[in-house]
Scaffold this active site. Sequence first.
Site: not given
Lengths: 387, 291
Positions: B17, B43, B97-98, B209, B247
């Site tokens: 939501t 909810k 999520t970060e 990386e 990052h």
Amino acid sequence: MKIHEYQAKNVLREYDIPIPRGDVAETAEKAKEIAASLKTKVVVKAQIHAGGRGKGGGVKLASSPEEAYAAAKAILGMTLVTHQTGPEGKLVQRVLVEEASQIGKELYLSLVVDRARDRECVVFMASEAGGMDIEEVARTSPEKIIKVAVHPAVGFTAFQARKLAYGLGLDKAQIAQFTNIAKSLYRLFIDKDASLVEINPLVITADGNLLAVDTKINLDDDGLFRHPELKDLRDESEENPLEVVAKNTGVNYIKLDGNVGCMVNGAGLAMTTMDLIKLAGGEPANFLDVGGGASADQIEKAFRILTSDPNVKTILVNIFGGILRCDRVAMGLIQASKSIDMKLPMVVRLQGTNVEEGRKLLKESGLKFEVADELFEAAQKAVALTK
Amino acid sequence: MAILLDKETRVVIQGITGNEGSFHTRESVQFGTKVVAGVTPGKGGSDLDGIPVYNRVIDAVEKQGANAAGIYVAAAFSPDAILESVEAGIKLIVCMTEGIPVVEMMKVRQALKTSPARLIGCNCPGITTPGAGKIGFMPNFIHKAGNVGVISRSGTLTYEVIWQLTNLGIGQSTSIGIGGDPIPGTNFVDLLALYEKDPATDVIVMIGEIGGTAEEEAAEFIKSNVKKPVVSFIAGATAPPGRRMGHAGAIISGGKGTAAEKFAALEAAGVKVEKNPAQIGKAVQEILTKK
């Protein structure tokens, strides 16, 4: 996030880890007062976010309050250059005035996160070769470093403390002290969301007690949201001014030495764009990630940061629109170029969501810029414009 | 065929939501993903475009047969959301999520070790199997079904590579972003093993990386376990040491984790190393035409 030695020592004090008596001073007068109240020989240490301070002349011994005054006078306001500051050095604004310790032996103790697969835990590293550069020890005599991995669900245990303590050759009384220190350090590491806690040297004093004479604590940026008191320890004067502005506007920016300014969405693509500039024979002026959900406003702010670096001769915009739509990027670019009267040549490479709308907006704006479709072509054009 | 996500995958979105959750749920549905439920505590009983919303993940499992979860909740609540899905028996958990603290991820990894659940992420763009569905926010238009498996630590750079492939007419079996955090739920090695076994994947593209040792571990694994051709690029050859390049995981520390070391390790393992990221698609094309 890095913090100063005196701030790190305040954290150690909170956990009852023995540190030398002392206080921080911003003036020579205050340094003299502190030395007078300690009633003993003191050491005056420059407070900057870098190691190697002693060799650079940032640490001085003083045997009287007057000498402490003179030492602080000499250190405060100096630009200290060490192997970690870069050639430009760092301005010293504070000194830590501490009682000078009677050093018997110097040990090394640190905690770091081991990221490697199937380890993923906090690791203690200890060595009898204290006071030295531990990376150097790791290279030349790795057998001198004792490692203990802490299971995240079990926590640090007494036998692990003994493994370290016996490995360091401590005596019975010292082992008890060491165990308390090591347990407290682990608690501190987890409580505070640290990414590095280092005590170097951990001193065995002349009378046989353990004392944390120098310490370094780095904090996990991602943990700061739950430690407002630690967030306040940030010293913006230690950072590049442009990076501070960027951070406060939510843009990921790191200043580099080249002359091709770049603006990219996404950290991986931003690094890749830097690599491509180098591959095309140029040097990137910065790393800049505007983020996934950047607004036209944020694009404008990022653009301002980019163009306030006087080394920048040309700008490369590389956007792969996903969530971030190309038309929004174009609007931000147009808004920015108009409001700051941009004179620098610019290469724009847009791909992805709403790319046609974005290109159309740019074309109709009357702004001067070169368009590139491909990654490497964009980098080559940008580099050519600097020559 | 593909790996981890196929036509049988039934997705529950945790945080459905919220702004991000609802936006990307709609995008995923458009892509053909079977999103069977959402979860937002408090909810329960409502819906999003007819997708039922529950208070608990277990309800989504029991009532809608959810077997995969996509997580779009704030960093402070994400570790709990992951553990809730693990406990509910979800097999594939993808967390976008970060900014989750490393200390929390160490605990989550421990919980995963004793569970059959697989976590992808956190701080990742998710997983896409063209023709079956996606969890996460890779743009819909870049994909094309085919035989190349793509794994990456990045987000937009992953889109870039997928887009290069698609433009050359080369499709993908499954594309996965494992995320830019220091401790990811799933690593290169786990996915290389799955692609190696997947009959629908002929070539693997691996985008790494700077920072950590995941690429070196992958190189070691490839040497003795992967027969399929692997094409690889490492971002950050020009990154300065000691600086976090966006990052949390992309940092060269103590002289370790440089691009040069990673390129060398991969090359020694027989990987086709491509140092020009604009040429990754072409490198794959060359391999496919030789086959």
